[in-house]
Scaffold this active site. Structure first.
Site: not given
Length: 347
Positions: A86, A165, A303-304
Site C-alpha cells: 500500500q 491522507y 483488519g483487526r
C-alpha cells in the site's frame, strides 16, 4: 490479480520497521503467518520522506528499504501467499519533525488533533498547499515507489487514497478549498487520484494496481459535503484505467473504530465500477457472506481480526472462535502482540 479466496487482509499500520523506515526480519514472520489470506494488503508504506510521518512505519523510496522488503515478500510467497504494497503519502498529517519540512495538502487547513512523532504526539501543523508545478514530482514519486515495490517482490500495489491522507485531502471538499484545476468541482477534485493511478498503472501495469477509498463520513478531519456526487466520478475514473480492484473502507453508525451516519456508498459505487470491489470495516462472517452473496462485494478485507488470528480464513471456514486482539500492542514494537497469537492446528 487472482486470489484463492475472498478473505483479504486489510492494510494495518504496526510500527515494526526501524526508525529510518526500513523493514525488519520480524515483519517477514508476521506476514508469512497470515499467508492464508486470499491477498495481503501491506501496512501503509511511505513513498517519500516528505510523505511519511508515522514512527517506525516502513518506506519504499531507498534501495535499503527495497532490499529489506525482499525477505518479507519471499517469506509470504514461500508460505503460499500473495502480497501487495500500500503506497502512502500522509499529506497534512505529517509533522515537520518527521519529514524535515512543512507538511503538504490540497489547502492550508490544519488537521484536528495530534500527529504521531518520534518524540510522542504533537499538535498538527498548518500545511502549505501543493502547487500545480509540484504535482509532476509527486506523481513521479508514486511511480518510483510502485516500481520499487515490484523490485522488492510485491505482487502489486494499492494506492492509499482513503482515511484523510493526501489524495483524500484533494478528493473531499471539507479540506480541498482550491480554485484551480485540482479544486472546486467534483471532477477537478478527482483529478489527482486519476493522475496518480494512471502513472502507477503505467509504471507497473493496471492489473497490478489497486486503490483504497473511504467514501462515507469524516476521517482524521477530512470529509465531503456530497459523497454521492463525488465518489461515482472517482469510481468511473478508476474503471476506465482498469485497475485490479477497488477497496472501500466504509464506516457504520455503530462502528467500533470510527462511526458515521452517512449512508454506505458501495451500492452506488458498484454501479459505476465494473472491476472487483472489496469492502472493509467491522465485518463478521455472516455480514461478509451476505454482501458476497448479494453481489455487492467480490471480497471482504479484515483488519483487526487478522492481527489476532493469523489463520483467520481457516477459523472462518470452521466457524471457530476468534482470538481477541490487544490494542496495547498494536504499535508497541517487538514480537509481543505481533507474531505471538496462536493458530489452530490444521485438520
Amino acid at each position: 490479480m487472482a486470489a484463492p479466496n475472498r478473505i483479504l487482509m486489510a492494510p494495518l499500520t504496526r510500527a515494526r520497521a526501524t526508525r529510518d523506515h526500513v523493514p525488519t526480519p520480524l515483519m517477514a514472520d508476521y506476514y508469512a503467518q497470515r499467508a492464508q489470506a486470499g491477498l495481503i494488503i501491506s501496512e501503509a508504506t511511505g513513498i517519500s520522506r516528505q510523505g511519511l510521518g508515522w514512527p517506525h512505519a516502513p518506506g519504499l523510496w531507498t534501495e535499503e528499504q527495497v532490499e529489506a522488503w525482499k525477505p518479507v515478500t519471499e517469506a509470504v510467497h514461500r508460505a503460499g501467499g500473495r502480497i501487495v504494497s500500500q503506497l502512502w503519502h500522509m499529506g497534512r498529517l505529517v509533522h515537520s519533525s518527521m519529514s524535515g519540512q512543512q507538511p503538504l495538502s490540497s489547502s492550508p487547513i490544519t488537521a484536528p488533533g495530534d500527529a504521531h512523532t518520534n518524540a510522542g504526539k504533537q499538535p498538527y501543523e498548518t500545511p502549505r498547499a501543493l502547487t500545480v508545478d509540484e504535482i509532476p514530482a509527486l506523481l513521479d514519486s508514486y511511480a518510483a515507489a510502485a516500481r520499487n515495490a515490484i523490485a522488492a517482490g510485491f505482487d502489486g500495489v494499492q494506492i492509499h487514497a482513503a482515511n484523510g491522507y493526501l489524495i483524500d485531502q484533494f478528493l473531499r471538499n471539507g479540506v480541498n478549498h482550491r480554485d484551480d484545476d485540482y479544486g472546486g468541482s467534483p471532477e477537478n477534485r478527482v483529478r489527482l487520484l486519476r493522475e496518480v493511478t494512471a502513472i502507477v498503472a503505467d509504471a507497473v501495469g493496471a492489473d497490478r494496481t489497486a486503490v483504497r477509498l473511504s467514501p462515507n463520513g469524516e476521517s482524521q478531519g477530512t470529509d465531503d459535503s456530497d459523497p454521492a456526487s463525488l465518489f461515482p466520478l472517482a469510481a468511473q475514473a478508476l474503471d476506465r484505467i482498469g485497475i485490479a480492484f477497488l477497496e472501500l473502507r466504509e464506516l457504520h453508525a455503530n462502528g467500533s473504530y470510527g462511526s458515521s451516519d452517512v449512508p454506505r456508498q458501495s451500492p452506488l459505487i458498484r454501479r459505476h465500477f465494473s472491476g472487483p470491489l472489496v469492502l472493509n470495516s467491522d465485518y463478521d462472517a455472516a455480514r461478509a457472506q451476505a454482501d458476497l452473496d448479494s453481489g455487492l462485494a467480490d471480497a471482504i478485507s479484515f483488519g483487526r481480526p487478522f492481527i489476532a488470528n493469523p489463520d483467520l480464513p481457516l477459523r472462518l471456514r470452521r466457524n471457530a472462535p476468534l482470538n481477541a486482539w490487544d490494542m496495547e500492542t498494536f504499535y508497541s514494537g517487538g514480537a509481543e502482540g505481533y507474531v505471538t497469537y496462536s493458530a489452530l492446528e490444521a485438520a
